[in-house]
Design a protein around this motif. Sequence first.
Motif, short mmCIF file in Angstrom:
data_model
loop_
_atom_site.label_atom_id
_atom_site.label_comp_id
_atom_site.label_asym_id
_atom_site.label_seq_id
_atom_site.Cartn_x
_atom_site.Cartn_y
_atom_site.Cartn_z
N GLY A 109 0.82 -1.21 0.00
CA GLY A 109 0.00 0.00 0.00
C GLY A 109 0.85 1.26 0.00
O GLY A 109 0.62 2.18 -0.78
N ILE A 110 1.87 1.27 0.89
CA ILE A 110 2.74 2.45 0.96
C ILE A 110 3.52 2.62 -0.34
O ILE A 110 3.61 3.70 -0.91
N GLY A 111 4.10 1.51 -0.80
CA GLY A 111 4.95 1.58 -1.99
C GLY A 111 4.17 2.00 -3.22
O GLY A 111 4.62 2.84 -4.00
N ALA A 177 5.01 6.35 12.54
CA ALA A 177 5.13 6.08 11.11
C ALA A 177 3.80 6.33 10.41
O ALA A 177 3.75 6.85 9.30
N MET A 178 2.70 5.99 11.10
CA MET A 178 1.37 6.22 10.53
C MET A 178 1.14 7.71 10.30
O MET A 178 0.64 8.12 9.25
N ALA A 179 1.49 8.53 11.31
CA ALA A 179 1.28 9.98 11.19
C ALA A 179 2.08 10.54 10.02
O ALA A 179 1.60 11.35 9.24
N ALA B 260 -1.11 15.56 13.84
CA ALA B 260 -1.16 14.12 14.14
C ALA B 260 -0.21 13.79 15.28
O ALA B 260 -0.55 13.02 16.18
N MET B 261 0.99 14.38 15.27
CA MET B 261 1.96 14.10 16.33
C MET B 261 1.50 14.67 17.66
O MET B 261 1.72 14.06 18.71
N ALA B 262 0.85 15.86 17.63
CA ALA B 262 0.37 16.46 18.86
C ALA B 262 -0.69 15.57 19.51
O ALA B 262 -0.67 15.33 20.71
#
Lengths: 281, 277
Positions: A109-111, A177-179, B260-262
Motif C-alpha cells: 500500500g505504501i509503496g 510512522a502512521m502519522a 497528528a503528532m500532537a
Amino acid sequence: MKKISKASLSKSFWRWWYGNLTCFTHEHMQTFGYMWSMLPIIQELYPTKEEQAEKLRTYYPFFNTEPQIGCIVVGITAGLEEARANGAEGIDDEMINGIRAGLMGPLAGIGDSLIVGTYIPVLLGIALGLSEGGSVLGPIFYIIVWNITSIWFQKFIYDKGYELGGNAVEMIVGEQAMAFRESIIVLGRIIVGAMAGSWVSINTSVILTYGLDPETGDKIPVFLQEKLDGAFPGVLTMVFVLLCWWLMSKKKVSPVKVMLLMVILAFVGVLIGFFDPGLSY
Amino acid sequence: MSISWLQAGLLGFMSVLAASTPAALGTTVGNYTLNRPLVASLFVGLILGDVPGAITIAIPMQIIYIALVTPGGTVAADLRAVSYIGIPLAYVTCVSQGLDLAGAEAQGIAGALGALVGTVGTVMFYGTAMMNLFWQHYGWARLDKGDFNVLTKVEVFLPIVTHIVISFIPVTILVYYGAGAVENFKSALPMEAWYMKALFTLGSLLPAVGIAILLKSVINKTTDLIYFVGGFALAKSLGLSLLAATAIGGMFAFVNFQIAMASYKGASSGADDEEDI
C-alpha cells in the motif's frame, strides 16, 4: 557468534534489487526472487547442505509486495536468520513468515501510493517540463534522479531492516510512522489534483446557442466549454477523473473496464456531437 | 520513411530490457526507468536518428500513462508496447505525413496510437507471466532434489527465453511491418472521419483513467477529495507549476503531521517519550 559478512549481505541485497520480479508469475509472484536473495545468507550461516535446504524451505511460501519498499522485509529476515543461527529463542518458520505476511500488505500500500503513485509521477512531471521542444534534459534528469534516489533508498532500508530485525516492524506500522505516512499522502492528494489540472484536458464542442456580433451582425457561437470554464476552470476534466475514481473505488469496476467505458464514451460522444477534436491534415 | 530490420530489432531488444513487471533489467531500471515512454523516447530517438523528434512525440503518450500503478500484479496496460511500438510508429506516421511533431495533429495521433497499443502490452504482460510458470515449475522440481543453483537459472537466464518469444520477436515484427502500414495512414484513416475523431477523443479521455487509478491509491474516505479538488484548482485556476503546487502541498502535509503528532503525544502522555524514527 555467527555474523553475516558484508559481502553476503550486499549479494543478497543486489539479488533482491535485480531479481524481485524477473521470473514473475501470478502463482508465486516474488517467491523465487526472495529465495534467490536469501540463499547467500543461508549458505553462509549454516554449514551443512541439509540445514541449508531446511532453512531455505522457510522462504517457500508466497510473497508479493511493492518490491522496492519490500527491500526492508528481506533485510529484516536476514537479521532474523542471523539471530536464529545464533540460537535466539522464538525465531522459527512461523514467526518469520508471520512477519513476512504481516508486512507485505501494508508495504504494498505504501509503496504503490507513495513511490509508484506519487514520487514517480512527480519526477516524470518535472521531466516532462524539461523535455519541451524535444530536449534530452527531461529523460536524463529522470534517469539520474530516479535511479540514484531509489537505489540509495532501497539499500538504506535493507540495511535498516537487517540492523533492527524484528524491531523494524514497529518502525513501519507504529503510530509515528502512521502519522508521517498519512501526512505524505495528504501531499500526494494535492499533487494528484495538480497533475490532473496540468495534464488532463477534456473539452466539449457543444454549442449552446448563437449570439449576434453587435457590429457586423454575424452569428457567433456560445460554447458550453467556455461557460463551464467560467464557473470553474477545467471542471469537465475534473468530473471525468472523479467519475473514473468513483467507478473504480466505489463500484469496484476494474481499470480495464473503465478504459473500455472510455472507448465507448469517446465513440458515442463523437457521434452525438459532444466531442470534436477538430483536427485535420 | 521506413524502419530497417536492424532498427526494428534494436527496438525489440529495448522492449526486453524494459518489459513491465518482469523486466530483464529488474524493477528499478527496467520497469520504472526504461519502460516509461519519456525515457524510452530518448532511446527510440537514438535508434531512429532523431532524438528531439522522438521526445516531442512521446510527451502526449507519457501523459496518458503517467499515473500507471500496478496493484497486486494486475496491469491495465504494459508500457513496453507504448514505448517501443507506439512511439516509433507514431513518429513514422507523423514524419510520413509531413506533420509538425509538436503540433496538435501529431500530438493527437501520438495519443491515439498510444491508447491503441497499450492493449498489446497487456497481452504481452499476461503472456510473460504465463510462460514463466514453466521455469518456476522446473525450479521447484530441481529444488526438491537439493539443487540450489537452479534459482540463478530461474531468476536470470530462463526468463530471457520468455522475453525473446513474447517481447523481442513480436515487437520487432510489429514495428517493421507497422511502419510500412502507417505510410498510408492519411488515405486509410482520414482525420475528419468520425472513428478517427473518436480515437483522438479517447487519447484525451484515457489520462483521466490513469489519474483516477492514482487517486484511488491516495483517497481513503470521500472527504479526502477536498485536497484533490484544491490541488486541481492550484494548477488549473491559479496556473501553478507542479513544483510550486508541491511546495504548497508540502505545507499542508507538514501542518497535518504536526497535528497528528500532537494528538499522538497527547494520547500517550505519561508514557516514556519515544525516540524519533
